[in-house]
Design a protein around this motif. Structure first.
Motif, PDB file in Angstrom:
ATOM      1  N   TYR A 139       0.833  -1.203   0.000  1.00  0.00           N
ATOM      2  CA  TYR A 139       0.000   0.000   0.000  1.00  0.00           C
ATOM      3  C   TYR A 139       0.873   1.261   0.000  1.00  0.00           C
ATOM      4  N   LEU A 140       1.938   1.258   0.804  1.00  0.00           N
ATOM      5  CA  LEU A 140       2.834   2.412   0.855  1.00  0.00           C
ATOM      6  C   LEU A 140       3.490   2.653  -0.501  1.00  0.00           C
ATOM      7  N   ALA A 141       3.873   1.570  -1.183  1.00  0.00           N
ATOM      8  CA  ALA A 141       4.492   1.705  -2.500  1.00  0.00           C
ATOM      9  C   ALA A 141       3.485   2.208  -3.523  1.00  0.00           C
ATOM     10  N   GLN A 142       2.255   1.698  -3.454  1.00  0.00           N
ATOM     11  CA  GLN A 142       1.218   2.107  -4.401  1.00  0.00           C
ATOM     12  C   GLN A 142       0.892   3.585  -4.264  1.00  0.00           C
ATOM     13  N   ARG A 143       0.887   4.084  -3.047  1.00  0.00           N
ATOM     14  CA  ARG A 143       0.561   5.490  -2.789  1.00  0.00           C
ATOM     15  C   ARG A 143       1.789   6.397  -2.765  1.00  0.00           C
ATOM     16  N   HIS A 144       2.964   5.821  -2.998  1.00  0.00           N
ATOM     17  CA  HIS A 144       4.208   6.601  -3.050  1.00  0.00           C
ATOM     18  C   HIS A 144       4.468   7.360  -1.743  1.00  0.00           C
ATOM     19  N   VAL A 145       4.077   6.761  -0.633  1.00  0.00           N
ATOM     20  CA  VAL A 145       4.245   7.417   0.666  1.00  0.00           C
ATOM     21  C   VAL A 145       5.720   7.649   0.965  1.00  0.00           C
ATOM     22  N   LEU A 146       6.567   6.685   0.621  1.00  0.00           N
ATOM     23  CA  LEU A 146       7.996   6.829   0.905  1.00  0.00           C
ATOM     24  C   LEU A 146       8.607   7.983   0.114  1.00  0.00           C
ATOM     25  N   THR A 147       8.086   8.231  -1.082  1.00  0.00           N
ATOM     26  CA  THR A 147       8.577   9.371  -1.872  1.00  0.00           C
ATOM     27  C   THR A 147       8.355  10.676  -1.120  1.00  0.00           C
ATOM     28  N   TYR A 148       7.177  10.824  -0.543  1.00  0.00           N
ATOM     29  CA  TYR A 148       6.865  12.051   0.199  1.00  0.00           C
ATOM     30  C   TYR A 148       7.624  12.108   1.530  1.00  0.00           C
ATOM     31  N   MET A 149       7.806  10.972   2.173  1.00  0.00           N
ATOM     32  CA  MET A 149       8.562  10.960   3.421  1.00  0.00           C
ATOM     33  C   MET A 149      10.013  11.361   3.165  1.00  0.00           C
ATOM     34  N   GLU A 150      10.606  10.825   2.108  1.00  0.00           N
ATOM     35  CA  GLU A 150      11.987  11.175   1.777  1.00  0.00           C
ATOM     36  C   GLU A 150      12.112  12.656   1.447  1.00  0.00           C
ATOM     37  N   ASP A 151      11.143  13.182   0.693  1.00  0.00           N
ATOM     38  CA  ASP A 151      11.184  14.603   0.341  1.00  0.00           C
ATOM     39  C   ASP A 151      11.006  15.477   1.574  1.00  0.00           C
ATOM     40  N   ALA A 152      10.082  15.089   2.457  1.00  0.00           N
ATOM     41  CA  ALA A 152       9.846  15.861   3.680  1.00  0.00           C
ATOM     42  C   ALA A 152      11.075  15.871   4.578  1.00  0.00           C
ATOM     43  N   VAL A 153      11.694  14.720   4.751  1.00  0.00           N
ATOM     44  CA  VAL A 153      12.887  14.637   5.599  1.00  0.00           C
ATOM     45  C   VAL A 153      14.030  15.431   4.985  1.00  0.00           C
ATOM     46  N   SER A 154      14.168  15.364   3.657  1.00  0.00           N
ATOM     47  CA  SER A 154      15.215  16.123   2.979  1.00  0.00           C
ATOM     48  C   SER A 154      15.039  17.621   3.214  1.00  0.00           C
ATOM     49  N   GLN A 155      13.809  18.100   3.094  1.00  0.00           N
ATOM     50  CA  GLN A 155      13.548  19.523   3.338  1.00  0.00           C
ATOM     51  C   GLN A 155      13.750  19.879   4.811  1.00  0.00           C
ATOM     52  N   LEU A 156      13.389  18.957   5.680  1.00  0.00           N
ATOM     53  CA  LEU A 156      13.578  19.193   7.111  1.00  0.00           C
ATOM     54  C   LEU A 156      15.051  19.375   7.441  1.00  0.00           C
ATOM     55  N   LEU A 157      15.911  18.527   6.879  1.00  0.00           N
ATOM     56  CA  LEU A 157      17.338  18.622   7.156  1.00  0.00           C
ATOM     57  C   LEU A 157      17.955  19.875   6.548  1.00  0.00           C
ATOM     58  N   GLU A 158      17.507  20.266   5.371  1.00  0.00           N
ATOM     59  CA  GLU A 158      18.046  21.453   4.718  1.00  0.00           C
ATOM     60  C   GLU A 158      17.641  22.732   5.428  1.00  0.00           C
ATOM     61  N   ASN A 159      16.504  22.703   6.111  1.00  0.00           N
ATOM     62  CA  ASN A 159      15.979  23.925   6.752  1.00  0.00           C
ATOM     63  C   ASN A 159      15.791  23.741   8.250  1.00  0.00           C
ATOM     64  N   ARG A 160      16.612  22.882   8.857  1.00  0.00           N
ATOM     65  CA  ARG A 160      16.382  22.558  10.266  1.00  0.00           C
ATOM     66  C   ARG A 160      16.486  23.769  11.182  1.00  0.00           C
ATOM     67  N   GLU A 161      17.344  24.741  10.842  1.00  0.00           N
ATOM     68  CA  GLU A 161      17.470  25.923  11.707  1.00  0.00           C
ATOM     69  C   GLU A 161      16.201  26.764  11.676  1.00  0.00           C
ATOM     70  N   ASP A 162      15.632  26.953  10.487  1.00  0.00           N
ATOM     71  CA  ASP A 162      14.407  27.743  10.379  1.00  0.00           C
ATOM     72  C   ASP A 162      13.214  26.991  10.956  1.00  0.00           C
ATOM     73  N   ILE A 163      13.162  25.673  10.702  1.00  0.00           N
ATOM     74  CA  ILE A 163      12.026  24.883  11.155  1.00  0.00           C
ATOM     75  C   ILE A 163      12.010  24.730  12.666  1.00  0.00           C
ATOM     76  N   SER A 164      13.175  24.774  13.289  1.00  0.00           N
ATOM     77  CA  SER A 164      13.238  24.609  14.746  1.00  0.00           C
ATOM     78  C   SER A 164      12.487  25.709  15.480  1.00  0.00           C
ATOM     79  N   GLN A 165      12.207  26.818  14.803  1.00  0.00           N
ATOM     80  CA  GLN A 165      11.502  27.927  15.442  1.00  0.00           C
ATOM     81  C   GLN A 165      10.042  27.616  15.701  1.00  0.00           C
TER      82      GLN A 165
END
Length: 333
Positions: free
Chosen positions: A14-40
């Protein structure tokens, strides 16, 4: 409420069919790139806003093409956004060239490839006259087919060419990526002396393709119904039929029917609110009978909240815009 489909499939499938991992990877990537701003404002809020934007379809705005075309949901979201942003072009009756439509696409996705725009234009024009004018509705429905089903259409082009040459279409290699690193074929020639291929044989090959393809394909039942009245057809004739078929459009679910293409009550309501807010800024407050306005309260400008957008993409867009004048100047010369 969980759908029956969710309960009937194993978790990983189900996760593969809905591409959930694609969005999780993208979200984590953005989180790491902007961790200083997001920590606020916290990680939990970041993930909430990210997946809300995915659900609403706004997550593809100003993103790179590799992400825009990464999942069927992303492609449908991009189509819907393009329609909602530029439907007034069609509403006003404006006719644009392929290059002009490409400029509109680049406003939403700066690195959108010109090749896809040209392929969509050829469905409408059926030749290489890229400077011809097209209506918004003609281009939009052709672009929908070319963009959403791009891998499928690459395989269809190979099948068509093999049928013209009398080869066995079962030897056609189905693309395994959208990067173009698969076997290249020359575009089929609609001027064949055979005037296309036999429709029934063509459909049999397409049905087999849909069964083994890992990518999005039009519903085979609708394709069969569409081809049932034809004895022979050309490649671009087939693409035009796909673009005009409202059953396939409804099955894809990104755009309204052609008759409702210029109607968007939700967007119109939002625009009316914005216009009312902007108009209110220029309206003077009521004056007292003595004409003294010095004691009137100061009216603050209303704040219009924009959808959440990753900070690093804003920086990227700002950096690209610094060189935009040079690009414009070079394109005009």
């Amino acid at each position: 409420m969980l759908s029956p489909e969710r309960l009937s499939l194993p978790g990983p499938e189900y996760l593969a069919q809905r591409h959930v991992l694609t969005y999780m990877e993208d979200a984590v990537s953005q989180l790491l790139e902007n961790r200083e701003d997001i920590s606020q404002y916290g990680i939990a809020r970041f993930f909430t806003e990210y997946f809300n934007s995915v659900r609403q379809g706004t997550h593809i705005l100003f993103r790179e093409f590799s992400f825009v075309q990464a999942t069927p949901h992303n492609r449908a979201s991009f189509l819907r956004t393009f329609w909602r942003c530029f439907r007034t072009v069609g509403k006003n009756g404006d006719l644009l060239t392929a290059q002009e439509y490409h400029c509109l696409l680049q406003l939403l996705c700066p690195d959108f490839p010109m090749e896809l725009t040209q392929k969509a234009a050829r469905i409408v024009l059926m030749d290489d006259a890229m400077d011809c004018l097209m209506s918004f509705s003609d281009f939009l429905f052709a672009f929908q087919i070319q963009f959403y089903y791009s891998e499928f259409l690459e395989s269809v082009a190979a099948i068509y060419q093999d049928l013209l040459a009398g080869k066995n279409p079962n030897t056609v290699i189905v693309p395994t990526s959208s990067s173009g690193q698969h076997r290249q074929r020359q575009p089929p020639n609609d001027c064949s002396p055979l005037d296309g291929v036999e429709a029934s044989l063509f459909y049999q090959c397409l049905e087999s393709l849909c069964d083994r393809s890992k990518y999005s394909c039009p519903p085979s039942a609708l394709v069969k119904e569409m081809l049932s009245s034809a004895q022979r057809l050309t490649f671009y004739g087939f693409l035009m039929a796909l673009a005009k078929d409202q059953g396939i459009n409804r099955a894809l679910g990104a755009l309204p029917d052609k008759g409702d293409l210029f109607l968007d009550p939700a967007m119109d309501q939002e625009l009316e609110k914005l216009v009312a807010q902007v108009s209110g800024l220029s309206v003077s407050g009521p004056t007292s009978s003595s004409g003294d306005t010095a004691n009137l309260p100061v009216r603050n400008s209303p704040r219009i909240n924009s959808p959440w957008k990753p900070l690093h993409h804003r920086r990227k867009m700002d950096a690209e815009s610094e060189g935009s004048n040079e690009e414009t100047d070079s394109s005009e010369n």
